[in-house]
Motif scaffolding. Structure first.
Motif, PDB file in Angstrom:
ATOM      1  N   VAL A  99       0.819  -1.212   0.000  1.00  8.88           N
ATOM      2  CA  VAL A  99       0.000   0.000   0.000  1.00  8.88           C
ATOM      3  C   VAL A  99       0.856   1.266   0.000  1.00  8.88           C
ATOM      4  N   ILE A 100       2.023   1.209   0.596  1.00  6.49           N
ATOM      5  CA  ILE A 100       2.852   2.411   0.683  1.00  6.49           C
ATOM      6  C   ILE A 100       3.327   2.849  -0.700  1.00  6.49           C
ATOM      7  N   ALA A 101       3.636   1.885  -1.579  1.00 11.38           N
ATOM      8  CA  ALA A 101       4.043   2.235  -2.945  1.00 11.38           C
ATOM      9  C   ALA A 101       2.879   2.887  -3.690  1.00 11.38           C
ATOM     10  N   MET A 102       1.678   2.368  -3.457  1.00  4.62           N
ATOM     11  CA  MET A 102       0.496   2.939  -4.092  1.00  4.62           C
ATOM     12  C   MET A 102       0.253   4.362  -3.583  1.00  4.62           C
ATOM     13  N   MET A 103       0.446   4.584  -2.290  1.00  4.09           N
ATOM     14  CA  MET A 103       0.278   5.920  -1.722  1.00  4.09           C
ATOM     15  C   MET A 103       1.326   6.882  -2.271  1.00  4.09           C
ATOM     16  N   ALA A 104       2.563   6.404  -2.381  1.00  2.00           N
ATOM     17  CA  ALA A 104       3.644   7.260  -2.882  1.00  2.00           C
ATOM     18  C   ALA A 104       3.349   7.719  -4.305  1.00  2.00           C
ATOM     19  N   ALA A 105       2.818   6.817  -5.111  1.00  2.00           N
ATOM     20  CA  ALA A 105       2.486   7.172  -6.496  1.00  2.00           C
ATOM     21  C   ALA A 105       1.268   8.088  -6.564  1.00  2.00           C
ATOM     22  N   ALA A 106       0.321   7.898  -5.663  1.00  2.00           N
ATOM     23  CA  ALA A 106      -0.949   8.635  -5.731  1.00  2.00           C
ATOM     24  C   ALA A 106      -0.867  10.056  -5.188  1.00  2.00           C
ATOM     25  N   HIS A 107       0.021  10.326  -4.251  1.00  2.00           N
ATOM     26  CA  HIS A 107      -0.038  11.616  -3.559  1.00  2.00           C
ATOM     27  C   HIS A 107       0.288  12.820  -4.437  1.00  2.00           C
ATOM     28  N   THR A 108       0.870  12.590  -5.607  1.00  2.00           N
ATOM     29  CA  THR A 108       1.117  13.700  -6.529  1.00  2.00           C
ATOM     30  C   THR A 108       0.373  13.537  -7.851  1.00  2.00           C
ATOM     31  N   ASN A 109      -0.537  12.583  -7.899  1.00  2.00           N
ATOM     32  CA  ASN A 109      -1.270  12.303  -9.139  1.00  2.00           C
ATOM     33  C   ASN A 109      -2.759  12.601  -8.952  1.00  2.00           C
ATOM     34  N   PRO A 110      -3.206  13.787  -9.344  1.00  2.00           N
ATOM     35  CA  PRO A 110      -4.609  14.148  -9.153  1.00  2.00           C
ATOM     36  C   PRO A 110      -5.598  13.216  -9.855  1.00  2.00           C
ATOM     37  N   ASP A 111      -5.125  12.436 -10.817  1.00  2.00           N
ATOM     38  CA  ASP A 111      -6.007  11.496 -11.515  1.00  2.00           C
ATOM     39  C   ASP A 111      -6.209  10.193 -10.745  1.00  2.00           C
ATOM     40  N   SER A 112      -5.442   9.980  -9.698  1.00  2.00           N
ATOM     41  CA  SER A 112      -5.543   8.752  -8.910  1.00  2.00           C
ATOM     42  C   SER A 112      -6.754   8.812  -7.982  1.00  2.00           C
ATOM     43  N   ALA A 113      -7.424   7.684  -7.844  1.00  2.00           N
ATOM     44  CA  ALA A 113      -8.555   7.602  -6.911  1.00  2.00           C
ATOM     45  C   ALA A 113      -8.101   7.810  -5.473  1.00  2.00           C
ATOM     46  N   LEU A 114      -6.828   7.538  -5.191  1.00  2.00           N
ATOM     47  CA  LEU A 114      -6.300   7.695  -3.832  1.00  2.00           C
ATOM     48  C   LEU A 114      -5.753   9.100  -3.553  1.00  2.00           C
ATOM     49  N   TYR A 115      -5.742   9.949  -4.573  1.00  2.00           N
ATOM     50  CA  TYR A 115      -5.090  11.255  -4.452  1.00  2.00           C
ATOM     51  C   TYR A 115      -5.588  12.072  -3.257  1.00  2.00           C
ATOM     52  N   ALA A 116      -6.873  12.262  -3.129  1.00  2.00           N
ATOM     53  CA  ALA A 116      -7.409  13.137  -2.073  1.00  2.00           C
ATOM     54  C   ALA A 116      -7.036  12.637  -0.685  1.00  2.00           C
TER      55      ALA A 116
END
Length: 196
Positions: A99-116
Motif C-alpha cells: 500500500v505504501i508504494a500505491m500511496m507514494a504514487a498517488a499523492h502527486t497524481n490528481p487522476d488517482s482515486a487515492l489522491y485526495a
C-alpha cells in the motif's frame, strides 16, 4: 443504489479487504470477483480500477490518520505528536503489503482515486512537522515532502520480510533523525513500549 447492488458492493469490499491483507496490493481483481460471488464485470462496474477499489477500502484508514493528526496537534507536545502519528502511519502501512508504494504514487497524481486521501495524510504530517519545527523540536531543513518520503522509504523497508522484524528499531532510527530535542525520553519510552 438498488439493494442487490449494495449487497454486491459490500460483499466485494469484504472479500477485497481479506485479499488485500493476504496478498497485498497484488491481489487479483478476478480472484476478488470470484470469491465475492460476482462477475468481473460487476466488480468493475462498482470499482473501475484497482486504485478505485483500494481507495474504497483504505480511505477510512487514511481519513483516520488525518483525524489523528488533528487530535494530536492540540492534545500533546509537538515532538510526541509527530512521533505518535509517524508510528501509526507505519503500522498502517505494515497492515497492507504494497500500500505504501500505491500511496507514494498517488499523492502527486490528481487522476488517482487515492489522491485526495493521500494528499490529506501528506498535509496532516506536514502540519505536525511544522509545529515541531516551530517549537525547535524537529530538524529545520526538511519539509512535508521529505517527511512523506521518509515514511514511504520506511514503509517499503518494513514491507520486506527481511526488515519487518526490525520495524520498531527502524522507526526509532528515522524519528531520532527527525526530532532534535525529544521531550523527556519519549522516543525511548515509546520504543520500549513497542518492544513489549
Amino acid at each position: 443504489m438498488r439493494a442487490d447492488a449494495k449487497k454486491n458492493r459490500s460483499q466485494i469490499l469484504n472479500v477485497a479487504r481479506d485479499a488485500l491483507t493476504e496478498h497485498g496490493t497484488d491481489a487479483s481483481m478476478r480472484d476478488i470477483a470470484r470469491r465475492a460471488g460476482v462477475g468481473l464485470a460487476t466488480l468493475l462496474r462498482h470499482f473501475p480500477t484497482r486504485e478505485a477499489l483500494f481507495e474504497a477500502l483504505l480511505c477510512t484508514n487514511l481519513d483516520a490518520l488525518t483525524q489523528k493528526a488533528d487530535e494530536l496537534e492540540t492534545s500533546t507536545s509537538a515532538d510526541k505528536a509527530l512521533l505518535t502519528w509517524f508510528r501509526e502511519l507505519v503500522a498502517f502501512a505494515q497492515s497492507y503489503r504494497g500500500v505504501i508504494a500505491m500511496m507514494a504514487a498517488a499523492h502527486t497524481n490528481p487522476d488517482s482515486a487515492l489522491y485526495a486521501s493521500c494528499a490529506a495524510v501528506h498535509s496532516a504530517g506536514a502540519q505536525l512537522l511544522l509545529r515541531a519545527q516551530g517549537e525547535g523540536m524537529a530538524r529545520a531543513d526538511m519539509n512535508g515532502d521529505d517527511l512523506f518520503a521518509l515514511i514511504t522509504a520506511l514503509g517499503w523497508a518494513v514491507d520486506q520480510p527481511s526488515f519487518a522484524p526490525r520495524a520498531d528499531h527502524l522507526v526509532h532510527l528515522v524519528t531520532s533523525a527527525i526530532l532534535t530535542n525529544p521531550s523527556s525520553g519519549d522516543i525511548e519510552k515509546q520504543r520500549a513500549e513497542a518492544d513489549r
